[in-house]
Design a protein around this motif. Structure first.
Motif, PDB file in Angstrom:
ATOM      1  N   SER A   1       0.811  -1.221   0.000  1.00 19.99           N
ATOM      2  CA  SER A   1       0.000   0.000   0.000  1.00 19.99           C
ATOM      3  C   SER A   1       0.845   1.272   0.000  1.00 19.99           C
TER       4      SER A   1
ATOM      5  N   ALA B   1     -10.518   8.507   5.832  1.00 21.20           N
ATOM      6  CA  ALA B   1     -11.254   8.165   4.612  1.00 21.20           C
ATOM      7  C   ALA B   1     -11.524   9.408   3.768  1.00 21.20           C
TER       8      ALA B   1
ATOM      9  N   LEU C   1     -10.639   9.045   0.064  1.00 18.98           N
ATOM     10  CA  LEU C   1     -10.977   7.727  -0.492  1.00 18.98           C
ATOM     11  C   LEU C   1     -11.172   7.811  -2.010  1.00 18.98           C
ATOM     12  N   TYR C   2     -10.461   6.961  -2.747  1.00 24.49           N
ATOM     13  CA  TYR C   2     -10.487   6.893  -4.229  1.00 24.49           C
ATOM     14  C   TYR C   2      -9.877   8.134  -4.898  1.00 24.49           C
TER      15      TYR C   2
ATOM     16  N   GLU D   1      -2.870   6.761   4.003  1.00 23.35           N
ATOM     17  CA  GLU D   1      -3.456   6.884   5.349  1.00 23.35           C
ATOM     18  C   GLU D   1      -4.620   7.875   5.367  1.00 23.35           C
TER      19      GLU D   1
ATOM     20  N   ARG E   1       1.644   3.751  10.545  1.00 21.25           N
ATOM     21  CA  ARG E   1       0.339   3.252  10.990  1.00 21.25           C
ATOM     22  C   ARG E   1       0.357   2.979  12.483  1.00 21.25           C
TER      23      ARG E   1
ATOM     24  N   PHE F   1      -2.553   1.510  13.949  1.00 19.84           N
ATOM     25  CA  PHE F   1      -3.745   0.697  14.173  1.00 19.84           C
ATOM     26  C   PHE F   1      -3.547  -0.160  15.421  1.00 19.84           C
TER      27      PHE F   1
ATOM     28  N   LEU G   1      -2.480  -6.600  21.050  1.00 24.90           N
ATOM     29  CA  LEU G   1      -3.685  -5.782  20.856  1.00 24.90           C
ATOM     30  C   LEU G   1      -3.812  -4.742  21.968  1.00 24.90           C
TER      31      LEU G   1
ATOM     32  N   HIS H   1     -13.803   1.963   9.767  1.00 22.36           N
ATOM     33  CA  HIS H   1     -12.344   1.987   9.578  1.00 22.36           C
ATOM     34  C   HIS H   1     -11.675   0.699  10.059  1.00 22.36           C
TER      35      HIS H   1
ATOM     36  N   ASP I   1      -9.278  -1.990   9.677  1.00 20.50           N
ATOM     37  CA  ASP I   1      -8.099  -2.058   8.818  1.00 20.50           C
ATOM     38  C   ASP I   1      -7.698  -3.507   8.558  1.00 20.50           C
TER      39      ASP I   1
ATOM     40  N   ASP J   1      -4.940  -4.936   9.210  1.00 19.75           N
ATOM     41  CA  ASP J   1      -4.260  -5.556  10.355  1.00 19.75           C
ATOM     42  C   ASP J   1      -5.279  -6.156  11.320  1.00 19.75           C
TER      43      ASP J   1
ATOM     44  N   GLY K   1      -7.093  -9.727  14.737  1.00 22.48           N
ATOM     45  CA  GLY K   1      -6.585  -8.412  15.131  1.00 22.48           C
ATOM     46  C   GLY K   1      -7.673  -7.501  15.686  1.00 22.48           C
ATOM     47  N   LEU K   2      -8.897  -8.002  15.696  1.00 25.11           N
ATOM     48  CA  LEU K   2     -10.009  -7.226  16.253  1.00 25.11           C
ATOM     49  C   LEU K   2     -10.307  -7.749  17.644  1.00 25.11           C
TER      50      LEU K   2
ATOM     51  N   GLU L   1     -17.845   2.410   7.699  1.00 27.55           N
ATOM     52  CA  GLU L   1     -17.175   3.221   6.691  1.00 27.55           C
ATOM     53  C   GLU L   1     -15.738   2.739   6.448  1.00 27.55           C
ATOM     54  N   ASN L   2     -15.268   2.833   5.183  1.00 25.17           N
ATOM     55  CA  ASN L   2     -13.843   2.644   4.869  1.00 25.17           C
ATOM     56  C   ASN L   2     -13.346   1.249   5.243  1.00 25.17           C
TER      57      ASN L   2
ATOM     58  N   CYS M   1      -9.335  -0.652   5.151  1.00 23.65           N
ATOM     59  CA  CYS M   1      -8.275   0.338   4.962  1.00 23.65           C
ATOM     60  C   CYS M   1      -6.935  -0.233   5.418  1.00 23.65           C
ATOM     61  N   GLY M   2      -5.856   0.447   5.031  1.00 24.67           N
ATOM     62  CA  GLY M   2      -4.532  -0.011   5.432  1.00 24.67           C
ATOM     63  C   GLY M   2      -3.805  -0.704   4.309  1.00 24.67           C
ATOM     64  N   SER M   3      -3.199  -1.833   4.612  1.00 26.68           N
ATOM     65  CA  SER M   3      -2.248  -2.465   3.689  1.00 26.68           C
ATOM     66  C   SER M   3      -2.943  -3.058   2.468  1.00 26.68           C
TER      67      SER M   3
ATOM     68  N   SER N   1     -18.951   1.955   3.191  1.00 23.55           N
ATOM     69  CA  SER N   1     -18.008   2.208   2.087  1.00 23.55           C
ATOM     70  C   SER N   1     -16.760   1.351   2.285  1.00 23.55           C
ATOM     71  N   TYR N   2     -15.917   1.280   1.235  1.00 22.53           N
ATOM     72  CA  TYR N   2     -14.719   0.425   1.257  1.00 22.53           C
ATOM     73  C   TYR N   2     -13.464   1.220   0.915  1.00 22.53           C
ATOM     74  N   ALA N   3     -12.329   0.774   1.441  1.00 21.96           N
ATOM     75  CA  ALA N   3     -11.035   1.308   1.009  1.00 21.96           C
ATOM     76  C   ALA N   3     -10.737   0.743  -0.380  1.00 21.96           C
ATOM     77  N   ARG N   4     -10.071   1.522  -1.225  1.00 21.07           N
ATOM     78  CA  ARG N   4     -10.013   1.172  -2.650  1.00 21.07           C
ATOM     79  C   ARG N   4      -9.179  -0.068  -2.981  1.00 21.07           C
TER      80      ARG N   4
END
Lengths: 419, 164
Positions: free
Chosen positions: A124, A189, A192-193, A220, A383, A385, A392, B13, B15, B17, B40-41, B59-60, B63-65, B86-89
């Motif tokens: 990415s 987001a 996005l796109y 990001e 990142r 996340f 976690l 969001h 991701d 990961d 990872g959740l 939404e999204n 996302c991420g890698s 919605s989705y990450a592209r």
């Protein structure tokens, strides 16, 4: 039509006339990239496609950088798959061992990417090369397999968000802070796109490496690409890295943008992205009481020689705080070698840092600095996340290299000017 | 193309990961990846899934890698379709390439709750929420993507092109 940078570069690689954003176009690619995690899947897809050779053995790059030096048997097996494929296909640009570094650090240094190119990579952060004026974007392994086979891929022509920076950058504020600030404004987001296109007087003065740091994190904000005009600085960088014949490229004045944003940077502080999303951005002053267990300097975002210099200038003659692990990961053999020659590694070692070979390592929770539950890290990576660097229940804060060095010294998130 | 199943709702969001952490990326095997879907959740998240269940996200999503292991993990866990705001592209392309159907619902996503029974008719563009009794529409899938999906994904598409 007055063209955005995205439209202009895409048009150079397709015979279909581009008349509007949103159009789907088939484009020829300049370089196709995959790494030790994504290439094995791409290779599986290529076999499934019945493809016997890649479209051009000089235009495929395979970089084993994520789990290397191989962290366990499974990752060694994955690299073996990539190595065998590279041999079979006679791939020119295969990297493993002493010539390997983080993919997005080494490809520009080896002169494999430049202005006006289209680069697709199964990673990415392929968007990094936008810093050189290339339309570069991440795709999945199978899309990349198709591009390796056919030498082309499809794109939806993206709408563009133009971001202008004006004013004068304060000390200890750089490319990382500009992009973190932008992501804080757009949200994860917000693009996005879309294509992000950066400009303004601050960008004109910014080094090419700092532009790559910014382009790197376009994803990001959800962005497809993060684009910079290729100017005289870009061409100088390209020549210094063995390229010849590159030309400047920029958006046309008056091109139609989906949205324009302008920020005056004169009063900016270093920016920190707090857990657990890159858009949770605050000025360093607001988080300066946060204690850390680990600091990581490195990655495709901030592991280049200019980043190592910036951090070394702060930590020179100082010591890493007791109980803090400061892990320094030069992102490429070139950066490692220059850091050695310039005495930067000596500065880091004397301060009490750990120096790692070039690798993506802890950035994605691979190896070389995984966090336990309850641990907190400040990193120059991209990142934060939940669980990205390990447990976690761990936390990651994102910042620039000078803040990383200052934080390693005090053990608390620290403005470098406060030391 | 129709689907019927029980929903599992995740947030905004989410991701890649969270979908499949990097430590599990030492395999390209769909079933193996599926065993660690959403690890990872929440540890052991996947245990709630019965094959044919439907994933619902905000939404999204994705996302991420660029890891294609993410849609593969969802397929491997037994969920053939995802509904999201919605989705990450990159995830969007990857999912269709791998044969995972994604439907975009926008704000209507709020009309689906965790555990709802849904019946999806893709051609008719309708989702029947059997639990609430509501009917929900979705943004049409671009023809380009639907052709890719019904043609067996990108591998089959390139295979035909190479054979020509």
């Amino acid at each position: 039509m007055r063209q955005t940078l995205a439209q202009k570069i895409l048009q150079r690689h397709t015979d279909q006339p581009i008349t509007a954003d949103g159009q789907i176009v088939q484009c020829r690619v300049s370089l196709v990239l995959a790494n030790d995690i994504t290439a094995p899947l791409a290779i599986k897809s290529i076999r499934g496609m019945g493809v016997k050779k890649v479209f051009d053995k000089d235009k495929v790059a395979l970089v084993c950088d994520h789990f290397t030096p191989n962290k366990d048997i499974d990752s060694a097996e994955q690299v073996k798959v990539v190595r065998d494929f590279a041999r079979e296909m006679d791939i020119t640009h295969y990297y493993e061992g002493g010539n390997v570094g983080v993919e997005h650090a080494i490809l520009p240094e080896y002169g494999l990417v430049g202005p006006g190119d289209i680069i697709v990579g199964a990673d990415s952060h392929t968007c990094t090369y936008g810093g050189l004026g290339a339309f570069a974007t991440g795709l999945g392994s199978t899309d990349v397999a198709a591009a390796m086979a056919l030498g082309e891929t499809w794109f939806k022509v993206p709408e563009t968000i133009r971001v202008n920076f004006t004013g004068k950058l304060p000390e200890h504020v750089g490319g990382k802070d500009l992009i973190l600030f932008t992501i804080g404004q757009t949200g994860v987001a917000g693009a996005l796109y879309k294509a992000l296109e950066f400009g303004g007087e601050v960008i004109d003065d910014l080094s090419v490496e700092a532009r790559m740091t910014m382009a790197n994190m376009a994803i990001e904000a959800g962005g497809k690409v993060g684009l910079f005009a290729a100017d005289e600085k870009t061409l100088e960088y390209c020549r210094a890295h063995g390229r010849d014949g590159d030309e400047p490229i920029a958006a046309d004045p008056g091109a139609a943008y989906w949205k324009e944003m302008t920020f005056d940077v004169s009063s900016f502080s270093p920016q920190i992205a707090c857990p657990h999303l890159p858009d949770n951005v605050k000025p360093v002053e607001e988080v300066s009481d946060v204690r850390v267990d680990q600091v990581v300097l490195g990655s495709c975002t901030n592991g280049r020689i200019s980043d190592l210099r910036e951090a070394a200038a702060i930590i020179r003659g100082r010591k890493v705080a007791k109980g803090v692990r400061f892990i320094v990961i030069p992102a490429s053999p070139g950066a490692y070698s220059m850091a050695l020659d310039e005495g930067l590694l000596r500065i880091f070692l004397d301060a009490g840092a750990i120096i790692s070979p070039p690798t993506c390592g802890p950035c994605l929770g691979g190896h070389m600095g995984i966090l336990a539950g309850g641990e907190r890290c400040l990193a120059t990576t991209n990142r934060n996340f939940k669980g990205r660097m390990g447990s976690l229940k761990s936390e990651v804060y994102l910042a620039n290299p000078a803040v990383a060095a200052a934080t390693a010294v005090t053990g608390f998130i620290t403005h470098p000017g406060k030391l | 193309m129709t689907f019927k199943g029980k929903t599992h709702v995740v947030g905004d969001h989410i991701d890649t990961d969270a979908i499949i952490p990097a430590r599990f990326l030492v395999t390209a095997d769909t079933a193996e990846l599926g065993k660690n879907c959403f690890e990872g959740l929440e540890e052991g998240w996947v245990k709630r899934v019965t094959p044919g269940d439907i994933l619902v996200a905000g939404e999204n999503f994705g996302c991420g890698s660029s890891r294609e292991h993410a849609p593969l993990a969802i397929i491997g866990a037994g969920m053939p379709v995802v509904l999201a705001k919605s989705y990450a592209r990159i995830f969007y392309r990857n999912a269709f390439n791998m044969g995972l159907l994604l439907l975009e619902l926008g704000d209507d996503i709020a009309r689906i709750k965790d555990g709802d029974e849904l019946e999806i008719d893709v051609a008719a563009g309708k989702i029947a929420n059997l639990t609430s009794g509501e009917t929900i529409g979705f943004n049409p899938v671009p023809k380009f993507m639907m052709d890719m999906l019904s043609g067996g994904g990108l591998v089959e598409y390139v295979k035909r092109k190479v054979e020509q």
